[in-house]
Design an enzyme around this catalytic site. Structure first.
Site, PDB file in Angstrom:
ATOM      1  N   HIS A 114       0.794  -1.232   0.000  1.00 28.94           N
ATOM      2  CA  HIS A 114       0.000   0.000   0.000  1.00 28.94           C
ATOM      3  C   HIS A 114       0.827   1.283   0.000  1.00 28.94           C
ATOM      4  CE1 HIS A 114      -0.232   0.357   4.699  1.00 28.94           C
ATOM      5  NE2 HIS A 114       0.918  -0.174   4.316  1.00 28.94           N
ATOM      6  N   HIS A 115       2.163   1.182   0.017  1.00 35.86           N
ATOM      7  CA  HIS A 115       2.987   2.391  -0.074  1.00 35.86           C
ATOM      8  C   HIS A 115       3.388   2.721  -1.508  1.00 35.86           C
ATOM      9  CE1 HIS A 115       3.143   2.559   4.200  1.00 35.86           C
ATOM     10  NE2 HIS A 115       3.874   1.458   4.327  1.00 35.86           N
ATOM     11  N   CYS A 116       3.085   1.829  -2.440  1.00 31.64           N
ATOM     12  CA  CYS A 116       3.490   2.052  -3.828  1.00 31.64           C
ATOM     13  C   CYS A 116       2.355   2.705  -4.610  1.00 31.64           C
ATOM     14  CB  CYS A 116       3.877   0.730  -4.485  1.00 31.64           C
ATOM     15  SG  CYS A 116       4.588   0.940  -6.135  1.00 31.64           S
ATOM     16  N   ASN A 165      -0.321   5.346   1.801  1.00 32.73           N
ATOM     17  CA  ASN A 165      -0.185   6.534   0.949  1.00 32.73           C
ATOM     18  C   ASN A 165      -0.116   6.217  -0.540  1.00 32.73           C
ATOM     19  OD1 ASN A 165       2.409   5.356   1.559  1.00 32.73           O
ATOM     20  ND2 ASN A 165       3.399   7.198   0.766  1.00 32.73           N
TER      21      ASN A 165
END
Length: 415
Positions: free
Chosen positions: A201-203, A245
């Site tokens: 979920h950070h990509c 993010n």
């Protein structure tokens, strides 16, 4: 786990192991020839679209193997041994347990919930699959080992030839990404699906970080919007300890996607710009414990799904909320994590909304056991079931389970 909600109990069925010498039915070999864009069917069960023929809504999706039909005998649980990262001990240089996905599957096998012949084999996402979201510029950056070393937070990767980085580090992540895309379609078809990996979920489309090299959550949703009629709204419920993010940046101005994010406010990534995409933001303090956490999760999951009824829920079920996690900073017990997953699945099932679960972060050796225990609990409660999967939300067992769940929630409110 404290007061336990009583639901319709299901006996675990001991499923048959693969027959010696036979190919497992759910582990299909990749077709010969080129991957995406090759000749033959589009991979979603329909005939190949004539070259140049437009699709509804304009444009034409590429051919992909990730949407090939899955036999109804298979559970919508997606995994591949290729998920696990092992190479000269490099995986030990990051706190992430890079073999936890295989351990989850082994625990489920030990409990006789699943067998090799009933697991859906994940396939590696091709460049054409990834380009549905990612820019070519970003994918080209991954051909530089120092970029991958930065994203994965494993500095020695910098010194490896990139062909090894592609094979030993990025291929496992591409396979997990393919698994999330596959599980998205399975969730719509069967009512639920679990990718034992994924949750990067950070990509975002043009930037990786935090061990996340591919935007699998964004990809799964974009694939559904593009290829599955009737899927036009999605809700992301992100309960990893860190802010998600990546998908937030990807869906910043997309009103079809509702994002709920519950995270430790003080830790990575602290992306103020991405927070603007969150429709329901719950920022936690250091050391938040079970009672407060579960109350907030229940309240905000119900609120989010009452605010917008989506066509699909993508549930990012990170276990880095576990007490003692070196990166999460929260203090949730193993029983609290099991209960959290139960709360989310009950909310989805009660409303008849398909749900896709990915496992995301979790940086302790015991997290694999906890993930397996949670899946077993969901099965024991009738929230996931092979028969439910075969019939989807219209299955009468689902309807009965929903009635039982409503009764239990009423009882909880009276306690």
């Amino acid at each position: 786990m404290g007061a336990r909600v009583s639901l319709l109990r299901r006996r675990k069925s001991a499923l048959r192991p693969a027959r010696p010498g036979s190919a497992p039915r759910c582990l299909r070999p990749r077709r010969a020839g080129p991957g995406a864009g090759g000749a033959g069917p589009r991979g979603d069960g329909s005939p190949a679209r004539p070259r140049g023929a437009p699709r509804p809504g304009g444009g034409m999706p590429h051919r992909t193997e990730l949407y090939e039909g899955v036999p109804p005998t298979c559970w919508p649980i997606v995994y591949s041994p290729d998920y696990n990262i092992t190479f000269m001990g490099l995986e030990k240089l990051h706190p992430f347990d890079a073999g936890k996905w295989g351990k989850v599957i082994n625990f489920l096998k030990e409990e006789k919930l699943i067998g090799d012949d009933l697991i859906v084999q994940a396939r590696e996402a091709t460049d054409e699959d990834l380009l549905v979201v990612h820019t070519r510029r970003y994918l080209n950056k991954l051909k530089w080992s120092f970029v991958v070393a930065t994203i994965t937070e494993i500095p020695p990767v910098l010194f490896l030839p990139n062909f090894l980085v592609q094979r030993k580090v990025l291929k496992p992540l591409r396979t997990q990404t393919g698994g999330t895309i596959m599980a998205g379609k399975l969730a719509v078809d069967r009512g639920w699906a679990i990718n034992v990996g994924g949750g990067f979920h950070h990509c975002s489309s043009d930037k990786g970080g935090g061990f996340c090299a591919y935007a699998d959550i964004t990809l799964a949703i974009k694939f559904l919007f593009e290829r599955v009629p009737g899927v036009s709204k999605a809700t992301i419920i992100d309960l990893d300890a860190h802010q998600g993010n990546g998908h937030e940046r990807d869906f910043m101005n997309d009103h079809r996607v509702y994002i709920m994010d519950v995270y430790n406010r003080y830790i990575y990534p602290g992306d103020g710009f991405a927070k603007r995409a969150i429709k329901r933001k719950v920022e936690l303090e250091w050391g938040t414990e079970d009672t407060e956490y579960l109350q907030k999760v229940h309240t905000h999951v119900e609120g989010a799904l009452n605010e917008l009824k989506p066509d699909i829920i993508v549930y990012n079920a990170g276990t880095d909320i576990l007490d003692g996690d070196p990166l999460g900073g929260l203090a949730i017990s193993p029983q609290g994590i099991v209960k959290r997953d139960e709360v989310v699945f009950k909310a989805a099932r009660r409303r008849g909304i398909p749900i896709l679960m990915v496992t995301s972060g979790g940086y302790q050796k015991r997290t694999a056991r906890i993930i397996a225990d949670s899946i077993l609990n969901l099965h024991n409660l009738g929230l996931i079931d092979k028969e439910l999967a075969a019939g989807g939300a219209e299955n009468p067992k689902v309807e009965q389970m929903i009635r039982d769940s409503v009764t239990d929630l009423t009882n909880l409110s009276l306690q």
